[in-house]
Structures are given as structure tokens and as C-alpha cells.
Scaffold this active site. Structure first.
Site: not given
Length: 306
Positions: A221, A269
Site C-alpha cells: 500500500r 497498481h
């Protein structure tokens, strides 16, 4: 009883199609079109508006659309009696493992450098068997990555909050063993869950504990990383560089300094993306388990935050 999807920042179309294909008679609704909030007992969620679950008085389960659940547990207004579940999917693990392996090989073989330079200049490289890779976070994804790296002759160590025993991996745990783990990691891969304890874990003192010339990969993250600290230790030569797939703000703004730093590899991502078709069966199985009063699978520990 109704099944509700709440994903204001993600198009739910693929999820609707996958759910309907598996369960044509499912009483399915998509937020904000909710006929009667009191009938909603099960929610499939991704980055919901915080505080919204106060409106669903009979809600029993919140199921994350992915392996990450930080977007759910960060909402402190969710009642304690509501169970939260996460996705555990073999394909997610395979995708993450191949992605991390690719990043490490790109680094060791200097591929980005060769692709960007306009000259014929072969460089030396490091072999997998001479490379120590340290993985922070030895959950399902961390173990999967470790197994893939071992298959490709890498030396692998793992660090986690609690003690783990994993075949072929030298494991460390707790704060007292973190420095020893870092000291041996020529490549550091972050796969920790995002919790109140792990937020900002990738910061200056941790980077400085790594050997000079180490390479950092963050596929967990964006909130794990203190961005200015990373830039500092790369620019002063302590770290060789970094590969980042996750960011505090996504999409990463075009003016962000990561784009201009030649030693930082940016990807959008893409390391491991949930496929609704493969995941929906486990979502529906938990839905049926909830209706029958059975124990759910892949339940999140609210105290541990994962």
C-alpha cells in the site's frame, strides 16, 4: 434480505455480471440505488464513503472486493458485530509472485538502464543465487512470492509481526529481529498489510538499516511509504533504487517527483488485480454461510487489522 454492492470509485459492471452468472436469482442492488436499507445484510465493498454503514441497521457482513481491507477498517464507525472478510485467491497470489520476480530480475539484469540508454554498453549483473531477498509480510501473498523466488534460486528471508515457519525461508519476527532481517536484505519486498502499526513503516531509519546499494519494492500500500525519505536515501546513494506499484494518491500525479527520478520504477497498481469471475464463488459461498448461520471464511481480525 438483499445483497448490496458499494464501490463508488470502481465500476461494478464486471461484478454484477459475475454474480448474476453464478446466482441468477440473487436479490442484488448497487449503491446508491437501495430500496430498503433495513433489508441489506451483506455488502460487497470497495472504498465506501466512511460512515455510510450507519444507515444499514441489519448489516451482518462487509466483504472486500480484494485482498486488502484497510479501506474498510479505516472507517471507525463500523459496529464491532459486523464481520469483515477479504479475498484469498490463488490467481492473485500467482500474479503477485510473477510480478515481484519480474521486478527483481529487471533490477539485477539492469534492463531499465539498457532500454533507456542510446549506446551499446553491456553491464555486469548479479545472479539469483547470490541475491538475498527479504520479504516483509508473510501472509498468503508473501509466502507465494517466497515460493516463486526460491524456485528461481533466490535466497529468501521473511519478516512478520509474529513467528512463522515456512519451508525454505529463514524467518524473523517482531521488532527485536527486524534490524537483523534488514541487514541481510539486498532486495526488500514489502507485502505487509496496512495497519495502524505498519503505516509509514518504509521510512528513513528502516532504509538506512538495509545494506548500501539495496533495492526496495513496494507492492502493498502507498501509505506504507514515507515518500520524501525514499527520495533522500536514493539521492544520497544509500539505496540503488526502488520499484513502486502503489501510492498514497492514485493515479500518481504527473508532477510527482517519482516520475522524474531515473532510479525509481513506477507502475500503475497492476501487480495483482482481482478477477470477479474467479472470486465471486467464494463471495457467494460466504453469503450462503451467513444466511445459514455458519462460520465465514477469510474473516478479518479487527484487533490485528488483517
Amino acid at each position: 434480505m438483499s445483497f448490496l454492492i458499494i464501490s463508488p470509485k470502481k465500476d461494478p459492471k464486471a461484478w454484477i455480471e459475475a454474480l448474476k452468472a453464478e446466482a441468477p436469482d440473487l436479490d442484488l442492488e448497487v449503491y446508491p440505488q437501495v430500496k430498503d436499507p433495513s433489508k441489506v445484510e451483506y455488502v460487497l465493498s470497495w472504498r465506501h464513503p466512511h460512515g455510510i454503514y450507519r444507515d444499514f441497521k441489519n448489516l451482518k457482513v462487509i466483504a472486500s472486493m480484494g485482498a486488502g481491507i484497510d479501506h474498510i477498517i479505516s472507517d471507525k464507525e463500523i459496529p464491532e458485530h459486523i464481520q469483515i472478510t477479504r479475498v484469498v485467491d490463488e490467481q492473485l497470489t500467482k500474479d503477485m509472485s510473477v510480478f515481484v520476480l519480474s521486478l527483481i530480475l529487471e533490477h539485477l539484469r539492469n534492463l531499465a538502464q539498457h532500454h533507456s540508454q542510446n549506446e551499446w554498453k553491456p553491464t555486469s549483473y548479479q545472479l539469483p543465487e547470490d541475491t538475498q531477498v527479504g520479504i516483509m509480510g508473510m501472509g498468503v501473498l508473501g509466502v507465494g512470492v517466497a515460493e516463486k523466488l526460491i524456485q528461481n534460486k533466490f535466497n529468501v528471508t521473511g519478516w512478520s509481526r509474529t513467528k512463522k515457519e515456512i519451508l525454505g525461508v529463514t524467518t524473523y519476527h517482531g521488532d527485536e529481529q527486524l534490524e537483523e532481517f534488514l541487514r541481510e536484505s539486498r532486495v526488500l519486498v514489502n507485502l505487509l498489510p496496512l495497519t495502524s502499526e505498519t503505516k509509514n513503516v518504509l521510512q528513513k531509519s528502516l532504509f538506512e538499516a538495509l545494506p548500501k546499494g539495496a533495492f526496495v519494492i513496494n507492492v502493498a500500500r502507498g501509505e506504507h511509504l514515507v515518500e520524501d525519505d525514499l527520495i533522500e536515501v536514493i539521492n544520497n546513494g544509500h539505496l540503488a533504487g526502488a520499484a513502486l506499484d502503489v501510492f498514497r494518491k492514485e493515479p500518481l500525479p504527473r508532477e510527482h517527483p517519482f516520475w522524474k527520478n531515473k532510479k525509481i520504477r513506477v507502475s500503475p497498481h497492476i501487480a495483482s488485480i482481482t478477477n470477479p469471475v474467479t472470486v465471486v464463488p467464494q463471495i457467494l459461498e460466504n453469503y450462503e454461510r451467513m444466511k445459514e448461520g455458519k462460520e465465514l471464511k477469510n474473516v478479518v481480525d479487527r484487533e490485528k487489522e488483517y
